[in-house]
Design a protein around this motif. Structure first.
Motif, PDB file in Angstrom:
ATOM      1  N   THR A   4       0.853  -1.184   0.000  1.00  0.00           N
ATOM      2  CA  THR A   4       0.000   0.000   0.000  1.00  0.00           C
ATOM      3  C   THR A   4       0.896   1.243   0.000  1.00  0.00           C
ATOM      4  O   THR A   4       2.110   1.138   0.119  1.00  0.00           O
ATOM      5  CB  THR A   4      -0.938   0.023   1.221  1.00  0.00           C
ATOM      6  OG1 THR A   4      -0.147   0.025   2.423  1.00  0.00           O
ATOM      7  CG2 THR A   4      -1.850  -1.191   1.223  1.00  0.00           C
ATOM      8  N   ALA A   5       0.274   2.400  -0.139  1.00  0.00           N
ATOM      9  CA  ALA A   5       1.076   3.613  -0.276  1.00  0.00           C
ATOM     10  C   ALA A   5       0.496   4.789   0.495  1.00  0.00           C
ATOM     11  O   ALA A   5      -0.720   4.935   0.635  1.00  0.00           O
ATOM     12  CB  ALA A   5       1.204   3.996  -1.748  1.00  0.00           C
ATOM     13  N   LYS A   6       1.411   5.633   0.944  1.00  0.00           N
ATOM     14  CA  LYS A   6       1.056   6.929   1.518  1.00  0.00           C
ATOM     15  C   LYS A   6       1.489   8.006   0.535  1.00  0.00           C
ATOM     16  O   LYS A   6       2.624   8.012   0.064  1.00  0.00           O
ATOM     17  CB  LYS A   6       1.770   7.136   2.853  1.00  0.00           C
ATOM     18  CG  LYS A   6       1.736   8.562   3.383  1.00  0.00           C
ATOM     19  CD  LYS A   6       2.388   8.615   4.759  1.00  0.00           C
ATOM     20  CE  LYS A   6       2.762  10.031   5.154  1.00  0.00           C
ATOM     21  NZ  LYS A   6       4.160  10.359   4.796  1.00  0.00           N
ATOM     22  N   ILE A   7       0.571   8.890   0.216  1.00  0.00           N
ATOM     23  CA  ILE A   7       0.887  10.063  -0.603  1.00  0.00           C
ATOM     24  C   ILE A   7       1.076  11.224   0.366  1.00  0.00           C
ATOM     25  O   ILE A   7       0.142  11.602   1.073  1.00  0.00           O
ATOM     26  CB  ILE A   7      -0.219  10.387  -1.625  1.00  0.00           C
ATOM     27  CG1 ILE A   7      -0.550   9.149  -2.476  1.00  0.00           C
ATOM     28  CG2 ILE A   7       0.215  11.557  -2.502  1.00  0.00           C
ATOM     29  CD1 ILE A   7       0.587   8.646  -3.333  1.00  0.00           C
ATOM     30  N   CYS A   8       2.276  11.764   0.409  1.00  0.00           N
ATOM     31  CA  CYS A   8       2.616  12.763   1.421  1.00  0.00           C
ATOM     32  C   CYS A   8       2.709  14.168   0.828  1.00  0.00           C
ATOM     33  O   CYS A   8       3.002  14.340  -0.357  1.00  0.00           O
ATOM     34  CB  CYS A   8       3.944  12.389   2.080  1.00  0.00           C
ATOM     35  SG  CYS A   8       4.207  13.243   3.642  1.00  0.00           S
ATOM     36  N   GLY A   9       2.470  15.146   1.679  1.00  0.00           N
ATOM     37  CA  GLY A   9       2.600  16.536   1.264  1.00  0.00           C
ATOM     38  C   GLY A   9       1.442  17.050   0.444  1.00  0.00           C
ATOM     39  O   GLY A   9       1.607  17.957  -0.379  1.00  0.00           O
ATOM     40  N   LEU A  10       0.261  16.521   0.678  1.00  0.00           N
ATOM     41  CA  LEU A  10      -0.926  16.961  -0.060  1.00  0.00           C
ATOM     42  C   LEU A  10      -1.410  18.310   0.469  1.00  0.00           C
ATOM     43  O   LEU A  10      -1.322  18.583   1.667  1.00  0.00           O
ATOM     44  CB  LEU A  10      -2.036  15.919   0.064  1.00  0.00           C
ATOM     45  CG  LEU A  10      -1.728  14.591  -0.641  1.00  0.00           C
ATOM     46  CD1 LEU A  10      -2.660  13.486  -0.155  1.00  0.00           C
ATOM     47  CD2 LEU A  10      -1.842  14.748  -2.152  1.00  0.00           C
ATOM     48  N   SER A  11      -1.928  19.131  -0.451  1.00  0.00           N
ATOM     49  CA  SER A  11      -2.346  20.473  -0.025  1.00  0.00           C
ATOM     50  C   SER A  11      -3.562  21.010  -0.764  1.00  0.00           C
ATOM     51  O   SER A  11      -4.007  22.133  -0.484  1.00  0.00           O
ATOM     52  CB  SER A  11      -1.183  21.461  -0.195  1.00  0.00           C
ATOM     53  OG  SER A  11      -0.769  21.518  -1.556  1.00  0.00           O
ATOM     54  N   VAL A 186       5.571   8.383  -0.753  1.00  0.00           N
ATOM     55  CA  VAL A 186       6.080   9.235  -1.830  1.00  0.00           C
ATOM     56  C   VAL A 186       5.637  10.676  -1.623  1.00  0.00           C
ATOM     57  O   VAL A 186       4.539  10.937  -1.116  1.00  0.00           O
ATOM     58  CB  VAL A 186       5.599   8.735  -3.212  1.00  0.00           C
ATOM     59  CG1 VAL A 186       4.085   8.916  -3.370  1.00  0.00           C
ATOM     60  CG2 VAL A 186       6.334   9.427  -4.355  1.00  0.00           C
ATOM     61  N   SER A 187       6.502  11.608  -2.021  1.00  0.00           N
ATOM     62  CA  SER A 187       6.141  13.017  -2.009  1.00  0.00           C
ATOM     63  C   SER A 187       6.631  13.679  -3.292  1.00  0.00           C
ATOM     64  O   SER A 187       5.865  13.887  -4.228  1.00  0.00           O
ATOM     65  CB  SER A 187       6.722  13.725  -0.773  1.00  0.00           C
ATOM     66  OG  SER A 187       6.240  15.050  -0.707  1.00  0.00           O
TER      67      SER A 187
END
Length: 212
Positions: A4-11, A186-187
């Motif tokens: 699975t994945a984390k998408i980081c730095g969303l705004s 990922v960012s």
């Protein structure tokens, strides 16, 4: 078990929706003003209400004080705290005081750096292996730097873990196959510029993770 994945730095709502629609298990909001991905409490609150209960809401911090943590948790409804440049003692204190799941980021460049992970055995819930940034870098991550995944060969992980650092659509499948990571983060790898997330890249990354 699939990765699975984390998408980081969303705004933005649009990129958050791309992450949710693509099947991200976690989404990350950064509370660190020097970062181009930093979000205000108001923005985090607006985005947090859009995240369904089955998706983890991760707040990313650099050696935060209690006031910042409390304000961010309240604003975004966080249920995971990702801590950079934070000692095991402080991480344990944060974990006990907030009752939140804690991820400890460990910066890796050499095999010896992995020893730091063991110090978080009783202080955190998950280790995030990230690439060590250059000495004078102002940011602890999000710079597209990767470490040698072979360093993880044969290492006995003290806790559940996730892989970060320089991942993108072109290499995440290899990273998962090489390391056995069940969660990747990922960012910058899904951006067109610092802090500018790209919906198409987010969807493509998540598809690559699902196919790994």
């Amino acid at each position: 078990m699939p990765a699975t994945a984390k998408i980081c730095g969303l705004s933005t709502p649009e990129t958050l929706q791309a992450a949710l629609g693509g099947g991200a298990s976690h989404v990350g909001f950064i509370f660190f003003p020097p970062s181009p991905r930093h979000v205000s409490f108001d923005t985090a609150a607006a985005l947090g209400t859009r995240v369904p209960a089955h998706v983890g809401k991760v707040g990313v911090f650099v050696d935060p004080d209690d006031a910042l943590l409390d304000a961010a948790i309240a604003a975004a409804g966080l249920n995971v705290l990702q801590l950079h440049k934070t000692t095991p003692e402080r991480a344990a204190q944060i974990r006990q005081r907030t009752g939140q799941e804690v991820w400890a980021a460990v910066a890796i460049k050499t095999r010896a750096d992995l020893d730091t992970a063991r110090t978080f055995r009783d202080a955190a819930d998950r280790i995030l292996y990230d690439a060590k940034t250059p000495e004078k870098a102002t940011l602890p991550g999000g710079m597209g730097v990767r470490f040698d995944w072979a360093l993880l060969d044969g290492f006995r992980h003290p806790l559940p873990w996730a892989l970060s650092g320089g991942l993108d659509t072109s290499n995440v499948g290899e990273a998962i196959a090489r390391t056995g990571a069940r969660l990747v983060d990922v960012s910058s790898g899904v951006e067109t510029g610092p802090g500018v997330k790209d919906r198409t890249k987010i969807v493509a990354f998540l598809k690559a993770v699902a196919q790994a």
